[in-house]
Design a protein around this motif. Structure first.
Motif, short mmCIF file in Angstrom:
data_model
loop_
_atom_site.label_atom_id
_atom_site.label_comp_id
_atom_site.label_asym_id
_atom_site.label_seq_id
_atom_site.Cartn_x
_atom_site.Cartn_y
_atom_site.Cartn_z
N LEU A 53 10.11 6.70 -17.10
CA LEU A 53 10.57 5.61 -16.29
C LEU A 53 10.67 5.90 -14.74
CD1 LEU A 53 11.05 2.54 -15.74
CD2 LEU A 53 13.48 2.96 -16.63
N CYS A 54 11.28 7.00 -14.33
CA CYS A 54 11.42 7.30 -13.20
C CYS A 54 10.14 7.80 -12.65
CB CYS A 54 12.39 8.47 -13.00
SG CYS A 54 13.89 8.15 -13.16
N GLU A 55 9.39 8.37 -13.41
CA GLU A 55 7.59 8.80 -12.92
C GLU A 55 6.96 7.53 -12.44
OE1 GLU A 55 6.23 12.97 -14.79
OE2 GLU A 55 6.71 11.10 -16.46
N LEU A 56 7.22 6.62 -13.51
CA LEU A 56 6.47 5.41 -12.93
C LEU A 56 6.87 4.58 -11.66
CD1 LEU A 56 5.71 3.88 -16.73
CD2 LEU A 56 4.08 4.93 -15.19
N LEU A 57 8.15 4.65 -11.55
CA LEU A 57 8.68 4.02 -10.47
C LEU A 57 8.48 4.60 -9.07
CD1 LEU A 57 12.11 3.06 -11.92
CD2 LEU A 57 10.46 1.45 -11.07
N CYS A 58 8.14 6.09 -9.05
CA CYS A 58 8.16 6.63 -7.92
C CYS A 58 6.86 6.38 -7.21
CB CYS A 58 8.09 8.11 -8.01
SG CYS A 58 9.90 8.66 -8.15
N GLY A 59 6.42 6.04 -6.19
CA GLY A 59 5.33 5.85 -5.58
C GLY A 59 5.30 4.74 -4.38
N ASP A 60 3.99 4.40 -3.76
CA ASP A 60 3.99 3.22 -3.11
C ASP A 60 2.96 1.84 -3.87
OD1 ASP A 60 5.00 4.84 -1.21
OD2 ASP A 60 3.08 5.46 -0.04
N PHE A 61 3.44 0.75 -3.72
CA PHE A 61 2.70 -0.19 -4.18
C PHE A 61 2.45 -1.37 -3.10
CE2 PHE A 61 5.59 1.84 -6.96
CZ PHE A 61 5.19 1.93 -8.22
N CYS A 62 1.61 -2.31 -3.20
CA CYS A 62 1.68 -3.36 -2.37
C CYS A 62 0.66 -4.54 -3.12
CB CYS A 62 0.86 -2.88 -1.06
SG CYS A 62 -0.93 -2.77 -1.17
N ASN A 63 0.77 -5.57 -2.56
CA ASN A 63 0.04 -6.65 -3.14
C ASN A 63 -0.96 -7.42 -2.21
OD1 ASN A 63 1.51 -8.03 -1.17
ND2 ASN A 63 1.81 -9.78 -2.23
N ARG A 64 -1.74 -6.40 -1.66
CA ARG A 64 -2.93 -6.79 -0.81
C ARG A 64 -3.81 -7.81 -1.16
NH1 ARG A 64 -7.94 -4.83 0.99
NH2 ARG A 64 -7.94 -4.83 3.33
N GLU A 65 -4.28 -7.47 -2.47
CA GLU A 65 -5.19 -8.35 -3.04
C GLU A 65 -4.70 -9.74 -3.14
OE1 GLU A 65 -7.82 -8.64 -7.20
OE2 GLU A 65 -7.57 -6.64 -6.43
N GLN A 66 -3.68 -9.89 -4.04
CA GLN A 66 -3.09 -11.14 -4.11
C GLN A 66 -2.77 -11.87 -2.82
OE1 GLN A 66 1.29 -11.10 -5.48
NE2 GLN A 66 0.59 -12.45 -7.18
N ALA A 67 -2.32 -11.10 -2.01
CA ALA A 67 -2.09 -11.83 -0.53
C ALA A 67 -3.18 -12.10 0.21
CB ALA A 67 -1.14 -10.94 0.14
N PHE A 68 -4.23 -11.54 0.13
CA PHE A 68 -5.40 -11.96 0.73
C PHE A 68 -6.09 -13.05 0.05
CE2 PHE A 68 -6.42 -7.94 3.48
CZ PHE A 68 -5.35 -7.84 4.12
N ASN A 76 -4.44 -15.44 -1.56
CA ASN A 76 -3.49 -16.77 -1.67
C ASN A 76 -2.77 -16.61 -0.40
OD1 ASN A 76 -4.29 -17.96 -4.32
ND2 ASN A 76 -3.93 -15.92 -4.76
N PRO A 77 -3.15 -16.55 0.79
CA PRO A 77 -2.05 -16.06 1.84
C PRO A 77 -1.03 -17.27 2.04
CG PRO A 77 -4.37 -16.82 2.79
CD PRO A 77 -4.56 -16.59 1.24
N PRO A 78 -1.24 -18.58 1.85
CA PRO A 78 -0.27 -19.58 2.08
C PRO A 78 1.10 -19.29 0.97
CG PRO A 78 -2.29 -20.57 1.79
CD PRO A 78 -2.54 -19.28 1.32
N ILE A 79 0.67 -18.57 -0.06
CA ILE A 79 1.47 -18.53 -1.36
C ILE A 79 2.23 -17.22 -1.29
CG2 ILE A 79 1.95 -18.61 -3.65
CD1 ILE A 79 -0.60 -20.50 -3.74
N TYR A 80 1.56 -16.06 -1.17
CA TYR A 80 2.13 -14.73 -1.25
C TYR A 80 1.73 -14.09 0.10
CZ TYR A 80 1.83 -15.60 -6.34
OH TYR A 80 2.07 -16.14 -7.59
#
Length: 200
Positions: A7-22, A24-28
């Protein structure tokens, strides 16, 4: 798969919601999440910074998570930081991570996640009881939250409800945020954590 180290291995990292935000920019909003192991603290301790991508070193959420096993149940404790602004951007520097000490931390009562293994990762749900309190825009609310994490990324859904009326006061109306994992190199959790859990 029910492993605190995994679980710790999976949590460690960098994440972003770029695709979702691009898409649906008014929502996310475009958000990034950075999680790093605090190898000098208790096993399972992880620093989380969540920020808008336009201001990556001004996080609106800064927490220490601690993966623990209690009575055979995987859990994630949520801890706040005193003088948290002094740790802004710490996930970007190995030296600054070392500045976080146990005396800086305060357990957030009622905000523990109960975690269960899934086919491809783990699911976490905030503990029952409506006791994880969040002050937002001068209104006292309780948090309802869950997440799913895998090797691909994670989805999260956080909503706050007015403690007097039980009406939703803040949070995503359109559904979970979808964060994809960056393919950059992030230091894994220290192997001594695995050994510590194996001994218990």
């Amino acid at each position: 798969m029910d492993s605190p180290f995994q679980l710790c291995e999976l949590l460690c990292g960098d994440f972003c919601n770029r695709e979702q935000a691009f898409n649906n920019p008014p929502i996310y909003a475009h958000i990034q999440v950075r999680i790093r192991a605090l190898s000098h603290l208790e096993p399972g301790s992880l620093l989380l910074e969540q920020a808008y991508t336009v201001a990556p070193n001004e996080p609106y959420r800064l927490r220490v998570l601690q993966v623990v096993v209690e009575a055979g149940q995987l859990k994630i404790l949520n801890k706040g930081l005193r003088n948290k602004s002094s740790f802004y951007g710490a996930t970007g520097s190995a030296d600054r991570l070392l500045e976080v000490t146990g005396t800086d931390l305060k357990l957030l009562a009622g905000c523990t996640y109960n975690v269960s293994a899934e086919a491809s990762g783990y699911k976490g749900v905030i503990e029952p009881g409506c006791k994880c309190l969040v002050e937002r825009n001068g209104v006292s609310t309780y948090l309802v939250s869950h997440f799913l994490i895998s090797s691909v990324g994670m989805t999260t859904l956080d909503r706050g409800y007015n403690i007097e009326t039980n009406e939703m006061a803040w949070g995503s109306l359109a559904g979970p945020f979808e964060f994809k994992r960056h393919e950059n190199s992030v230091a894994p959790p220290p192997n001594q954590w695995r050994k510590a859990w194996e001994l218990n």
